[in-house]
Design a protein around this motif. Structure first.
Motif, PDB file in Angstrom:
ATOM      1  N   UNK A  76       0.785  -1.126   0.165  1.00 40.13           N
ATOM      2  CA  UNK A  76      -0.055   0.080  -0.076  1.00 40.13           C
ATOM      3  C   UNK A  76       0.857   1.107   0.226  1.00 40.13           C
ATOM      4  N   UNK A  77       0.266   2.315  -0.867  1.00 39.39           N
ATOM      5  CA  UNK A  77       1.095   3.683  -0.824  1.00 39.39           C
ATOM      6  C   UNK A  77       1.427   4.286   0.436  1.00 39.39           C
ATOM      7  N   UNK A  78       2.611   4.723   0.684  1.00 40.60           N
ATOM      8  CA  UNK A  78       2.884   5.450   2.003  1.00 40.60           C
ATOM      9  C   UNK A  78       3.457   6.669   1.579  1.00 40.60           C
ATOM     10  N   UNK A  79       3.410   7.412   0.423  1.00 42.19           N
ATOM     11  CA  UNK A  79       3.946   8.805   0.127  1.00 42.19           C
ATOM     12  C   UNK A  79       3.031   9.392  -0.952  1.00 42.19           C
ATOM     13  N   UNK A  80       2.813  10.282  -0.647  1.00 43.16           N
ATOM     14  CA  UNK A  80       2.145  11.212  -1.888  1.00 43.16           C
ATOM     15  C   UNK A  80       2.629  12.540  -1.956  1.00 43.16           C
ATOM     16  N   UNK A  81       2.376  13.376  -2.883  1.00 41.93           N
ATOM     17  CA  UNK A  81       2.898  14.793  -2.968  1.00 41.93           C
ATOM     18  C   UNK A  81       1.862  15.845  -2.095  1.00 41.93           C
ATOM     19  N   UNK A  82       2.414  16.730  -1.596  1.00 42.17           N
ATOM     20  CA  UNK A  82       1.820  17.523  -0.549  1.00 42.17           C
ATOM     21  C   UNK A  82       0.424  18.174  -1.192  1.00 42.17           C
ATOM     22  N   UNK A  83       0.503  18.691  -2.571  1.00 43.80           N
ATOM     23  CA  UNK A  83      -0.535  18.932  -3.433  1.00 43.80           C
ATOM     24  C   UNK A  83      -1.668  18.086  -3.425  1.00 43.80           C
ATOM     25  N   UNK A  84      -1.473  16.929  -3.455  1.00 45.34           N
ATOM     26  CA  UNK A  84      -2.372  15.665  -3.304  1.00 45.34           C
ATOM     27  C   UNK A  84      -3.067  15.603  -1.974  1.00 45.34           C
ATOM     28  N   UNK A  86      -3.267  18.007   0.197  1.00 47.55           N
ATOM     29  CA  UNK A  86      -4.366  18.959   0.181  1.00 47.55           C
ATOM     30  C   UNK A  86      -5.580  18.633  -0.239  1.00 47.55           C
ATOM     31  N   UNK A  87      -5.602  18.165  -1.542  1.00 47.46           N
ATOM     32  CA  UNK A  87      -6.963  17.849  -2.152  1.00 47.46           C
ATOM     33  C   UNK A  87      -7.733  16.750  -1.306  1.00 47.46           C
ATOM     34  N   UNK A  88      -6.911  15.643  -0.605  1.00 48.42           N
ATOM     35  CA  UNK A  88      -7.555  14.756   0.011  1.00 48.42           C
ATOM     36  C   UNK A  88      -8.160  15.590   1.348  1.00 48.42           C
ATOM     37  N   UNK A  89      -7.432  16.292   1.936  1.00 44.94           N
ATOM     38  CA  UNK A  89      -7.822  16.972   3.182  1.00 44.94           C
ATOM     39  C   UNK A  89      -9.149  17.828   3.097  1.00 44.94           C
ATOM     40  N   UNK A  90      -9.190  18.375   1.862  1.00 41.68           N
ATOM     41  CA  UNK A  90     -10.343  19.345   1.487  1.00 41.68           C
ATOM     42  C   UNK A  90     -11.613  18.433   1.227  1.00 41.68           C
ATOM     43  N   UNK A  91     -11.534  17.313   1.242  1.00 39.58           N
ATOM     44  CA  UNK A  91     -12.664  16.368   0.554  1.00 39.58           C
ATOM     45  C   UNK A  91     -12.865  15.472   2.015  1.00 39.58           C
ATOM     46  N   UNK A  92     -12.240  15.427   2.941  1.00 36.88           N
ATOM     47  CA  UNK A  92     -12.507  14.488   4.127  1.00 36.88           C
ATOM     48  C   UNK A  92     -13.887  14.559   4.510  1.00 36.88           C
ATOM     49  N   UNK A 339     -10.669  11.168  -5.530  1.00 43.37           N
ATOM     50  CA  UNK A 339     -10.011  12.571  -5.996  1.00 43.37           C
ATOM     51  C   UNK A 339      -8.719  12.201  -5.917  1.00 43.37           C
ATOM     52  N   UNK A 340      -8.108  11.686  -5.226  1.00 46.42           N
ATOM     53  CA  UNK A 340      -6.825  11.421  -5.047  1.00 46.42           C
ATOM     54  C   UNK A 340      -6.261  10.517  -6.240  1.00 46.42           C
ATOM     55  N   UNK A 341      -6.861   9.636  -6.794  1.00 38.58           N
ATOM     56  CA  UNK A 341      -6.775   9.011  -7.820  1.00 38.58           C
ATOM     57  C   UNK A 341      -6.641   9.645  -9.308  1.00 38.58           C
ATOM     58  N   UNK A 342      -7.705  10.604  -9.295  1.00 33.42           N
ATOM     59  CA  UNK A 342      -7.917  11.374 -10.506  1.00 33.42           C
ATOM     60  C   UNK A 342      -6.671  12.249 -10.606  1.00 33.42           C
ATOM     61  N   UNK A 343      -6.344  12.730  -9.386  1.00 31.39           N
ATOM     62  CA  UNK A 343      -5.116  13.480  -9.391  1.00 31.39           C
ATOM     63  C   UNK A 343      -3.826  12.957 -10.061  1.00 31.39           C
ATOM     64  N   UNK A 344      -3.696  11.677  -9.465  1.00 36.31           N
ATOM     65  CA  UNK A 344      -2.352  10.863  -9.633  1.00 36.31           C
ATOM     66  C   UNK A 344      -2.406  10.608 -11.370  1.00 36.31           C
ATOM     67  N   UNK A 345      -3.576  10.365 -11.838  1.00 35.02           N
ATOM     68  CA  UNK A 345      -3.808   9.828 -13.323  1.00 35.02           C
ATOM     69  C   UNK A 345      -3.348  11.191 -14.064  1.00 35.02           C
TER      70      UNK A 345
END
Length: 504
Positions: A76-84, A86-92, A339-345
């Motif tokens: 399982x993923x253990x690192x993501x960019x801070x921009x992503x 932030x998107x995750x936090x906005x949609x919690x 939302x995070x998946x769409x960001x990565x794609x």
């Protein structure tokens, strides 16, 4: 002259018997009474605690957990960019299921489904792509299994047979993840396993045909075994089922469990035939939270076309304000992971995923070569597969008799912070012990070199304390040595001798 202060009349904030301040005006975390009290465990407390104190107490609870980046047991993923992040936090606080109020989240999921359908060469593409987000591949597998069972029931009814009096079965290798056993047990399906053996750790085409009958709802094949990362011969299994259909008329669908490999094969092995290019494949699951590079909590179920999905699997509700179709086992769920998946794609594109997967293979090869040079290990993973390294101990290069195994080596590495799981292969190869290091996006070569050095030190330590040299073997009777080997645990210290001579 200044008056003499009467200290005995100074105002008290506590009574003589108090052990803590009567109020919390100081507002200092470790000066609060809560830090000197037991943390609530089994009963909700009568009174709450200040936010800073509650947060600190919970951080204290987690202090001894492992570092996720050094946990090489996990895919399982253990690192993501801070921009992503932030998107995750906005949609919690966004409930994905409320499509009427959060239509952009539904649109984003549909775009992800369409992108994956195109990546896997589905027949229904674009706005017609058929699939859904899930909590993980486990939920996606449950949905795809249910769809195969429902389609089998339809075939039985069309043939004039009552499926309620029949026992459906599903064929799979014993290299499957435990969620497949859950699916067959929960949904009353007979699991027909292909057993493994030493040197053969995947389902092979010749294993399948003898297990098929008219009640077979499908064959599950694995694109990336949990045990050693190896891919099943998916195209070979399809050819075997084609030949079986020509002989018997039995048309058996296939499902591809691409939880680990679904974001690897399209970029690392673009010529590999495994997906909807094979006409017999009706559905595919993939984990967004593995090599889709999203934090935990996301899987995908993709179907070849609308016809491949059982209609009875789709529910419609209107109590959130509009007609809302649902193809999930649960109802409410957060929108952040989708939302995070769409960001990565969008962020990486085909080129970015290709570069990352190439880097992972380079790091995995570097680690594998270092293990081989040590002379203590045999590699059980394959070059074509998930970027991981599975390995086991060999005979000692100097002829020592090891009094330790892969489990003791795993324990020793934990002292340096590393988590490399030790485990046994699936039936019928349980006698094979191995360790596994999953290479994820955040495993750089520099970090890998630290792991290599720690493995060397661990082997040196275990050799010094828990192995017997050829010279020692000559000095002791063989039956004594065998008795020690068979008496677990190997690493337990003996009581010190009363005649010990030296510095204590």
């Amino acid at each position: 002259p200044l008056p003499i202060m009467n200290l005995s009349k100074r105002a008290r904030t506590t009574s003589p018997g108090d052990t803590a301040p009567a109020d919390d005006t100081l507002q200092y975390t470790f000066a609060s009474r809560q830090t000197a009290s037991a943390i609530p465990k089994y009963v909700i407390p009568n009174n709450g605690e200040p936010a800073a104190v509650a947060a600190q107490l919970i951080r204290d609870e987690r202090m001894l957990d492992r570092n996720p980046r050094m946990n090489l047991a996990s895919f399982v993923t253990t690192w993501m960019e801070p921009e992503c992040e932030a998107l995750i936090k906005e949609a919690l606080n966004v409930n994905f299921v409320d499509m009427e109020q959060y239509p952009s989240c539904t649109e984003i999921q549909n775009r992800c489904v369409a992108i994956l359908a195109d990546l896997y060469h589905a027949e229904d593409l674009g706005a017609k792509a058929v699939g859904t987000g899930a909590i993980g591949s486990s939920e996606a597998i449950m949905l795809c299994t249910l769809s195969m069972k429902m389609k089998w029931q339809q075939r039985m009814r069309a043939a004039g047979k009552d499926p309620s009096g029949l026992k459906p079965n599903l064929i799979m290798g014993h290299n499957v993840q435990v969620c497949w056993e859950k699916a067959t047990r929960y949904f009353e399906i007979e699991d027909r396993f292909v057993h493994l053996e030493e040197g053969k750790y995947t389902l092979t085409p010749a294993d399948v045909a003898p297990l098929v009958d008219e009640n077979t709802i499908g064959v599950a094949v694995i694109l990336g075994s949990t045990y050693n990362g190896e891919f099943d011969d998916i195209a070979g299994v399809a050819k075997e089922l084609d030949a079986l259909q020509e002989r018997t008329g039995l048309d058996v669908p296939m499902h591809v469990d691409a939880a680990s490999g679904g974001f690897i094969a399209p970029f690392s092995y673009p010529d590999l035939v495994w997906d909807f290019k094979i006409p017999r494949v009706v559905s595919i699951n993939v984990s967004g939270h593995k090599y889709g590079l999203v934090y935990p909590g996301l899987g995908w179920a993709i179907w070849r076309n609308a016809e491949a999905l059982a209609e009875s699997l789709v529910f419609h509700t209107n109590y959130l304000g509009s007609d809302q179709p649902s193809i999930t086992l649960n109802f409410s769920k957060g929108a952040s992971a989708i939302i995070a998946q769409y960001y990565m794609l969008v962020r990486l594109g085909r080129d970015g995923y290709t570069r990352i997967m190439a880097n992972l293979r380079i790091v995995a090869d570097h680690f594998e070569q270092a293990l081989v040079r040590m002379g203590h290990f045999k590699i059980l993973s394959k070059k074509v597969g998930v970027p991981l390294v599975a390995f086991s101990l060999t005979d000692h290069p100097l002829g020592h008799k090891r009094m330790y195994d892969e489990f003791q080596l795993s324990d020793k590495l934990k002292e340096s912070g590393w988590v490399l799981p030790a485990y046994t292969m699936a039936p019928n190869a349980e006698h094979v012990k191995l360790l596994r290091a999953v290479i994820r996006e955040d495993m750089s070569r520099a970090l890998m070199d630290h792991l290599i050095d720690d493995i060397k030190r661990a082997i040196e330590y275990l050799d010094h304390h828990l192995s017997i040299t050829p010279k020692q073997l000559q000095e002791y009777e063989a039956d004594v040595i065998e008795g020690l080997v068979k008496k677990p645990p190997f690493g337990r210290r003996l009581a010190p001798s009363k005649s010990f001579k030296g510095v204590c």
